[in-house]
Design an enzyme around this catalytic site. Structure first.
Site, PDB file in Angstrom:
ATOM      1  N   LYS A  32       0.856  -1.204   0.000  1.00  0.00           N
ATOM      2  CA  LYS A  32       0.000   0.000   0.000  1.00  0.00           C
ATOM      3  C   LYS A  32       0.882   1.241   0.000  1.00  0.00           C
ATOM      4  O   LYS A  32       1.697   1.439   0.900  1.00  0.00           O
ATOM      5  CB  LYS A  32      -0.909   0.021   1.237  1.00  0.00           C
ATOM      6  CG  LYS A  32      -1.765   1.301   1.321  1.00  0.00           C
ATOM      7  CD  LYS A  32      -2.767   1.228   2.460  1.00  0.00           C
ATOM      8  CE  LYS A  32      -2.288   1.830   3.735  1.00  0.00           C
ATOM      9  NZ  LYS A  32      -2.403   3.292   3.833  1.00  0.00           N
ATOM     10  N   ASP A  59      -3.340   4.433  -2.015  1.00  0.00           N
ATOM     11  CA  ASP A  59      -4.278   4.968  -1.016  1.00  0.00           C
ATOM     12  C   ASP A  59      -4.263   6.498  -1.045  1.00  0.00           C
ATOM     13  O   ASP A  59      -3.669   7.141  -0.191  1.00  0.00           O
ATOM     14  CB  ASP A  59      -3.866   4.431   0.366  1.00  0.00           C
ATOM     15  CG  ASP A  59      -4.916   4.696   1.429  1.00  0.00           C
ATOM     16  OD1 ASP A  59      -6.060   5.055   1.076  1.00  0.00           O
ATOM     17  OD2 ASP A  59      -4.585   4.545   2.620  1.00  0.00           O
ATOM     18  N   LYS A  61      -7.166   8.403  -1.218  1.00  0.00           N
ATOM     19  CA  LYS A  61      -8.411   8.905  -0.593  1.00  0.00           C
ATOM     20  C   LYS A  61      -8.912  10.172  -1.298  1.00  0.00           C
ATOM     21  O   LYS A  61      -9.091  11.220  -0.687  1.00  0.00           O
ATOM     22  CB  LYS A  61      -8.189   9.172   0.903  1.00  0.00           C
ATOM     23  CG  LYS A  61      -7.895   7.902   1.700  1.00  0.00           C
ATOM     24  CD  LYS A  61      -7.934   8.170   3.204  1.00  0.00           C
ATOM     25  CE  LYS A  61      -7.739   6.920   4.023  1.00  0.00           C
ATOM     26  NZ  LYS A  61      -6.377   6.374   3.977  1.00  0.00           N
ATOM     27  N   ASP A  64     -13.341  15.197  -3.989  1.00  0.00           N
ATOM     28  CA  ASP A  64     -13.485  16.527  -4.588  1.00  0.00           C
ATOM     29  C   ASP A  64     -14.764  16.507  -5.432  1.00  0.00           C
ATOM     30  O   ASP A  64     -15.512  15.525  -5.385  1.00  0.00           O
ATOM     31  CB  ASP A  64     -12.237  16.837  -5.447  1.00  0.00           C
ATOM     32  CG  ASP A  64     -11.931  18.332  -5.510  1.00  0.00           C
ATOM     33  OD1 ASP A  64     -12.879  19.114  -5.764  1.00  0.00           O
ATOM     34  OD2 ASP A  64     -10.771  18.711  -5.313  1.00  0.00           O
ATOM     35  N   THR A 118     -11.379   6.160  10.855  1.00  0.00           N
ATOM     36  CA  THR A 118     -11.443   5.643  12.233  1.00  0.00           C
ATOM     37  C   THR A 118     -10.960   6.680  13.244  1.00  0.00           C
ATOM     38  O   THR A 118     -11.104   6.494  14.439  1.00  0.00           O
ATOM     39  CB  THR A 118     -10.654   4.333  12.396  1.00  0.00           C
ATOM     40  OG1 THR A 118      -9.391   4.496  11.783  1.00  0.00           O
ATOM     41  CG2 THR A 118     -11.391   3.164  11.787  1.00  0.00           C
ATOM     42  N   ARG A 209       3.234  -1.331  10.752  1.00  0.00           N
ATOM     43  CA  ARG A 209       4.315  -1.394  11.745  1.00  0.00           C
ATOM     44  C   ARG A 209       4.646  -2.793  12.282  1.00  0.00           C
ATOM     45  O   ARG A 209       5.828  -3.067  12.514  1.00  0.00           O
ATOM     46  CB  ARG A 209       4.017  -0.412  12.879  1.00  0.00           C
ATOM     47  CG  ARG A 209       4.220   1.023  12.407  1.00  0.00           C
ATOM     48  CD  ARG A 209       3.564   2.024  13.289  1.00  0.00           C
ATOM     49  NE  ARG A 209       2.099   1.967  13.178  1.00  0.00           N
ATOM     50  CZ  ARG A 209       1.278   2.775  13.812  1.00  0.00           C
ATOM     51  NH1 ARG A 209       1.773   3.685  14.633  1.00  0.00           N
ATOM     52  NH2 ARG A 209      -0.030   2.674  13.637  1.00  0.00           N
TER      53      ARG A 209
HETATM   54  O1  C5P Z   1       1.172   0.461  11.092  1.00  0.00           O
HETATM   55  P1  C5P Z   1      -0.285   0.062  10.989  1.00  0.00           P
HETATM   56  O2  C5P Z   1      -0.473  -1.433  10.795  1.00  0.00           O
HETATM   57  O3  C5P Z   1      -1.122   0.633  12.103  1.00  0.00           O
HETATM   58  O4  C5P Z   1      -0.746   0.737   9.625  1.00  0.00           O
HETATM   59  C1  C5P Z   1      -2.069   0.697   9.188  1.00  0.00           C
HETATM   60  C2  C5P Z   1      -2.211   1.455   7.898  1.00  0.00           C
HETATM   61  O5  C5P Z   1      -3.585   1.635   7.658  1.00  0.00           O
HETATM   62  C3  C5P Z   1      -1.600   2.845   7.887  1.00  0.00           C
HETATM   63  O6  C5P Z   1      -1.165   3.117   6.542  1.00  0.00           O
HETATM   64  C4  C5P Z   1      -2.746   3.739   8.261  1.00  0.00           C
HETATM   65  O7  C5P Z   1      -2.636   5.038   7.753  1.00  0.00           O
HETATM   66  C5  C5P Z   1      -3.899   3.012   7.578  1.00  0.00           C
HETATM   67  N1  C5P Z   1      -5.206   3.322   8.121  1.00  0.00           N
HETATM   68  C6  C5P Z   1      -5.569   3.098   9.443  1.00  0.00           C
HETATM   69  N2  C5P Z   1      -6.832   3.398   9.863  1.00  0.00           N
HETATM   70  C7  C5P Z   1      -7.709   3.895   8.999  1.00  0.00           C
HETATM   71  C8  C5P Z   1      -7.377   4.101   7.674  1.00  0.00           C
HETATM   72  C9  C5P Z   1      -6.100   3.792   7.270  1.00  0.00           C
HETATM   73  O8  C5P Z   1      -4.763   2.614  10.229  1.00  0.00           O
HETATM   74  N3  C5P Z   1      -8.940   4.147   9.395  1.00  0.00           N
END
Ligand code: C5P
Length: 232
Positions: A32, A59, A61, A64, A118, A209
């Site tokens: 992603k 991604d 998003k 517009d 979220t 992460r």
């Molecule tokens: O590091 P982690 O596993 O938390 O990363 C989750 C990914 O999903 C990140 O790129 C974060 O920006 C994305 N994301 C999220 N919650 C959302 C939308 C996207 O954690 N509601």
């Protein structure tokens, strides 16, 4: 239904990101790419990571007026991205125009609708004039998106059971907020394990992460794949 793993490449240096991703090629199918790399290096970053051997989830998003979103999608013509996000809050007309533009410029790309971020809780929603719970709002936007022809949605893992109940299997549900039992939760507050999300109906899980920061990222990715296979 088979649940697939998407690696969130949330790094700000493309060479560091490529070094980290190279050993994962063949172990994780999807990467992603988000605004962080896209705005720094431009659209060619999509080709560079696709050339490493990953399917790309872009991604961006987009949100517009319909003409601008459709034009932005046309500007991506030919880029090797398999999935692309836009905000369902842009409305039915925006989504329909986006789908038309994608049919022309990115015919093999699946557009995914982001419902409620979220980061928005009841208070944040009330602040923008939406006096409902996030779940009610997600459901409304999901129905709008599917009626407009969208074939995929991004949602939190906790929304999966509710959405899967009224959506057919052909609608892809993509969810972040995933943490293997062995990993810390970082700044994610409402999480599920890979196996729980798969059981709840996720088509794809997005993990950053827990893989990127692992001592052995390839091993961490393989452990998640193995957990998915155990329930798929
Ligand atoms: O590091 P982690 O596993 O938390 O990363 C989750 C990914 O999903 C990140 O790129 C974060 O920006 C994305 N994301 C999220 N919650 C959302 C939308 C996207 O954690 N509601």
């Amino acid at each position: 239904m088979k649940t697939e793993l998407i690696l969130a490449v949330d790094l700000d240096d493309k060479d560091a990101a490529k070094s980290l991703l190279r050993p994962l090629c063949g172990k994780v199918a999807w990467a992603k790419l988000g605004l962080q790399l896209f705005t720094k290096y431009g659209p060619a970053i999509v080709d560079e990571f696709a050339d490493l051997g990953f399917k790309i989830f872009l991604d961006l998003k987009l949100h517009d007026i319909p003409n601008t979103v459709a034009s932005a999608i046309k500007s991506l013509r030919g880029r090797p991205c398999e999935m692309l996000t836009l905000h369902t809050l842009g409305g039915a007309t925006m989504m329909k125009r986006a789908l038309e533009a994608a049919t022309d410029a990115l015919p093999t790309t699946r557009l995914l609708g982001v419902t409620v971020l979220t980061s928005m809780d009841d208070n944040e929603l009330a602040g923008i004039g939406v006096p409902r719970s996030p779940l009610e709002q997600v459901e409304t936007l999901a129905k709008l998106a599917v009626a407009a022809g969208m074939k995929g949605l991004v949602c939190s893992p906790l929304e999966l059971p509710r959405l899967r109940k009224f959506l057919g299997e052909e609608i892809a549900l993509v969810t972040p907020g995933i943490r293997p039992k062995t990993a810390g939760i970082d700044d994610q507050s409402r999480v599920m394990t890979p196996a729980e999300a798969a059981a709840a109906g996720a088509s794809f899980i997005v993990v950053g992460r827990p893989i990127l920061k692992a001592t052995d990222p390839a091993q961490a990715a393989l452990a998640i794949e193995a957990e998915l296979r155990s329930v798929n």
